[in-house]
Design a protein around this motif. Structure first.
Motif, mmCIF file in Angstrom:
data_model
loop_
_atom_site.group_PDB
_atom_site.id
_atom_site.type_symbol
_atom_site.label_atom_id
_atom_site.label_comp_id
_atom_site.label_asym_id
_atom_site.label_seq_id
_atom_site.Cartn_x
_atom_site.Cartn_y
_atom_site.Cartn_z
ATOM 1 N N PRO A 36 -4.905 -7.721 -3.649
ATOM 2 C CA PRO A 36 -5.773 -8.895 -3.528
ATOM 3 C C PRO A 36 -6.039 -9.517 -4.901
ATOM 4 N N LEU A 37 -6.069 -10.842 -4.951
ATOM 5 C CA LEU A 37 -6.280 -11.546 -6.204
ATOM 6 C C LEU A 37 -7.701 -12.050 -6.353
ATOM 7 N N SER A 38 -8.330 -12.453 -5.253
ATOM 8 C CA SER A 38 -9.674 -13.013 -5.312
ATOM 9 C C SER A 38 -10.725 -11.910 -5.246
ATOM 10 N N GLN A 39 -11.929 -12.204 -5.715
ATOM 11 C CA GLN A 39 -13.029 -11.253 -5.637
ATOM 12 C C GLN A 39 -13.392 -10.966 -4.182
ATOM 13 N N THR A 40 -13.369 -12.003 -3.345
ATOM 14 C CA THR A 40 -13.666 -11.814 -1.926
ATOM 15 C C THR A 40 -12.635 -10.901 -1.275
ATOM 16 N N GLY A 41 -11.365 -11.096 -1.639
ATOM 17 C CA GLY A 41 -10.311 -10.244 -1.081
ATOM 18 C C GLY A 41 -10.461 -8.798 -1.496
ATOM 19 N N LYS A 42 -10.886 -8.542 -2.723
ATOM 20 C CA LYS A 42 -11.080 -7.173 -3.187
ATOM 21 C C LYS A 42 -12.239 -6.504 -2.452
ATOM 22 N N ILE A 43 -13.336 -7.252 -2.241
ATOM 23 C CA ILE A 43 -14.479 -6.690 -1.503
ATOM 24 C C ILE A 43 -14.090 -6.382 -0.064
ATOM 25 N N PHE A 44 -13.372 -7.329 0.563
ATOM 26 C CA PHE A 44 -12.947 -7.095 1.945
ATOM 27 C C PHE A 44 -11.987 -5.910 2.031
ATOM 28 N N CYS A 45 -11.128 -5.743 1.020
ATOM 29 C CA CYS A 45 -10.192 -4.615 1.016
ATOM 30 C C CYS A 45 -10.941 -3.293 0.979
ATOM 31 N N ILE A 46 -12.004 -3.209 0.205
ATOM 32 C CA ILE A 46 -12.809 -1.985 0.139
ATOM 33 C C ILE A 46 -13.424 -1.676 1.500
ATOM 34 N N ILE A 47 -14.037 -2.687 2.109
ATOM 35 C CA ILE A 47 -14.678 -2.488 3.417
ATOM 36 C C ILE A 47 -13.640 -2.137 4.476
ATOM 37 N N TYR A 48 -12.529 -2.865 4.453
ATOM 38 C CA TYR A 48 -11.470 -2.646 5.446
ATOM 39 C C TYR A 48 -10.891 -1.235 5.334
ATOM 40 N N ALA A 49 -10.666 -0.762 4.103
ATOM 41 C CA ALA A 49 -10.129 0.584 3.908
ATOM 42 C C ALA A 49 -11.145 1.648 4.311
ATOM 43 N N ALA A 50 -12.433 1.420 3.997
ATOM 44 C CA ALA A 50 -13.470 2.403 4.350
ATOM 45 C C ALA A 50 -13.568 2.598 5.855
ATOM 46 N N ILE A 51 -13.300 1.567 6.622
ATOM 47 C CA ILE A 51 -13.326 1.671 8.083
ATOM 48 C C ILE A 51 -11.960 2.098 8.616
ATOM 49 N N GLY A 52 -10.901 1.548 8.047
ATOM 50 C CA GLY A 52 -9.574 1.758 8.609
ATOM 51 C C GLY A 52 -8.992 3.133 8.362
ATOM 52 N N ILE A 53 -9.278 3.738 7.219
ATOM 53 C CA ILE A 53 -8.707 5.058 6.933
ATOM 54 C C ILE A 53 -9.240 6.123 7.896
ATOM 55 N N PRO A 54 -10.564 6.243 8.110
ATOM 56 C CA PRO A 54 -11.028 7.199 9.136
ATOM 57 C C PRO A 54 -10.490 6.866 10.528
ATOM 58 N N LEU A 55 -10.402 5.579 10.853
ATOM 59 C CA LEU A 55 -9.861 5.201 12.153
ATOM 60 C C LEU A 55 -8.405 5.634 12.298
ATOM 61 N N THR A 56 -7.648 5.510 11.219
ATOM 62 C CA THR A 56 -6.256 5.955 11.246
ATOM 63 C C THR A 56 -6.160 7.461 11.435
ATOM 64 N N LEU A 57 -7.029 8.213 10.767
ATOM 65 C CA LEU A 57 -7.028 9.668 10.936
ATOM 66 C C LEU A 57 -7.358 10.057 12.368
ATOM 67 N N VAL A 58 -8.298 9.347 12.977
ATOM 68 C CA VAL A 58 -8.629 9.618 14.374
ATOM 69 C C VAL A 58 -7.425 9.342 15.267
ATOM 70 N N LEU A 59 -6.748 8.217 15.030
ATOM 71 C CA LEU A 59 -5.568 7.875 15.826
ATOM 72 C C LEU A 59 -4.471 8.910 15.652
ATOM 73 N N LEU A 60 -4.209 9.305 14.419
ATOM 74 C CA LEU A 60 -3.170 10.301 14.172
ATOM 75 C C LEU A 60 -3.495 11.617 14.857
ATOM 76 N N SER A 61 -4.745 12.053 14.779
ATOM 77 C CA SER A 61 -5.140 13.309 15.420
ATOM 78 C C SER A 61 -4.991 13.223 16.929
ATOM 79 N N ALA A 62 -5.392 12.095 17.511
ATOM 80 C CA ALA A 62 -5.285 11.930 18.964
ATOM 81 C C ALA A 62 -3.826 11.928 19.407
ATOM 82 N N MET A 63 -2.970 11.276 18.641
ATOM 83 C CA MET A 63 -1.557 11.241 19.000
ATOM 84 C C MET A 63 -0.914 12.617 18.865
#
Length: 355
Positions: A133-160
């Motif tokens: 991400p190049l913009s400050q808004t994009g960097k903030i959204f990337c942090i929030i998105y990763a904080a939610i998406g990484i645990p969600l991915t682990l849940v999906l992987l475990s379920a599969m």
């Protein structure tokens, strides 16, 4: 006076304490050995990479400097400062997905397909690092998105993986029924693991290697296999990324398919590791944790109000409340003849209840 509850009677207290002390010392020695070996492994890797790659990077650096010098000599009207500014602009644009080549694709990094690919590399923790991400808004959204998406991915992987274990257990049961009278259980488990590894390597390494080597114009077979391994182990160096070639058609759709491949490949890798660690003889982690297993289990049991005691066969762990009541001794003082709620009628006149 209230009833007194004695939770456990350790058998052989002195020898048990000596054994516990000896196990703790062995555990510490093994742990220190593991840490020392790990640091030594890092040092060895650094030395090897430096010895292998340093001469090549030096040769490339000298060739680039020589080419730059020849270019300036051939173009006397161009001074070194102008060339330096031009090169900086080209490198910066290339890092942002803009190629200065004439035959390069016009599709930028943040088209939908590119953004979809970037999102998948973020939440799967692969993180190639070529696109950021190049913009400050994009960097903030990337942090929030990763904080939610990484645990969600682990849940999906475990379920599969849990669902994939169903056919895997069926395959293991088939091997046991067909070969149980010929081979030991450990050998059958090795055969089962080998079958799983063969399937995973074929579907997620061999076939994708052939596909990438065919589609990517500058990749050889080794480059394609290298990309598959680096990606599915979540190392994500970013030196090879599919779809970044200048002659790849339908780049966005291609990137979306690559994202699906990465997610399915991570599920397969996690599934294979689960099968591997299900074999106790191959679980090397137990070698460095066995000395503390007893203490950890005791703490776990005490936190759940479960009684345990030592016996001739080792640690006894009751599984049910009724077992717990039979595994303890209740002492009631004289004069208190009222039975406890869980005592049987036959023990009404008994002062001491022994299993």
């Amino acid at each position: 006076m209230p009833n007194m509850l004695l939770g456990a009677f350790p058998i052989g207290t002195k020898s048990g304490a000596n054994n516990s002390t000896s196990n703790n010392k062995n555990g510490k020695c093994k742990f220190l050995l593991l840490c020392g070996g790990y640091i030594l492994f890092l040092i060895l890797g650094a030395a090897m990479f430096s010895a292998i790659e340093a001469p090549k990077i030096d040769a490339i650096s000298k060739r680039v400097q020589s080419f730059r010098k020849q270019f300036l000599q051939s173009n006397a009207c161009l001074n070194d400062e102008d060339l330096e500014e031009f090169l900086k602009a080209v490198i910066t644009a290339n890092d942002r997905g803009i190629s200065p080549l004439r035959n390069a694709t016009n599709e930028m990094n943040w088209s939908f397909g590119q953004a979809f690919f970037f999102s998948s590399t973020v939440i799967t923790t692969i993180g190639y690092g070529r696109v950021t991400p190049l913009s400050q808004t994009g960097k903030i959204f990337c942090i929030i998105y990763a904080a939610i998406g990484i645990p969600l991915t682990l849940v999906l992987l475990s379920a599969m993986v849990e669902r994939l274990l169903v056919p895997a257990r069926w395959l293991l049961g088939t091997f046991n029924s067909k070969l149980g009278h010929l081979y030991q259980p450990f050998n059958i488990r090795l055969l089962h693991l080998s079958a799983i590894v063969f399937i995973v390597i074929t579907l997620f390494f061999a076939i994708p290697t052939a596909v990438f080597a065919y589609i990517e114009p500058t990749w050889g077979a080794l480059d394609a296999f290298y990309y598959c391994f680096i990606s599915l182990t979540t190392i994500g160096l970013g030196d090879y990324i599919p779809g970044d070639g200048v002659s790849v058609d339908n780049r966005s759709m291609y990137k979306i398919f690559i994202s699906g491949y990465l997610i399915c490949g991570l599920i397969a890798m996690m599934f294979m590791l689960t099968i591997f660690y299900d074999i106790p003889q191959l679980n090397l982690g137990q070698l460095f944790t066995e000395s503390t297993n007893g203490e950890t289990e005791k703490l776990h049991l005490s936190s759940n109000n479960t009684t345990c005691y030592s016996g001739p066969s080792g640690l006894y762990m009751p599984q049910r409340d009724e077992d717990t009541r039979r595994a303890i001794v209740r002492i009631r003082p004289h004069g208190d003849d009222s039975p406890s709620p869980d005592e049987a009628p036959s023990s009404l006149n008994s002062g001491i209840r022994v299993p």
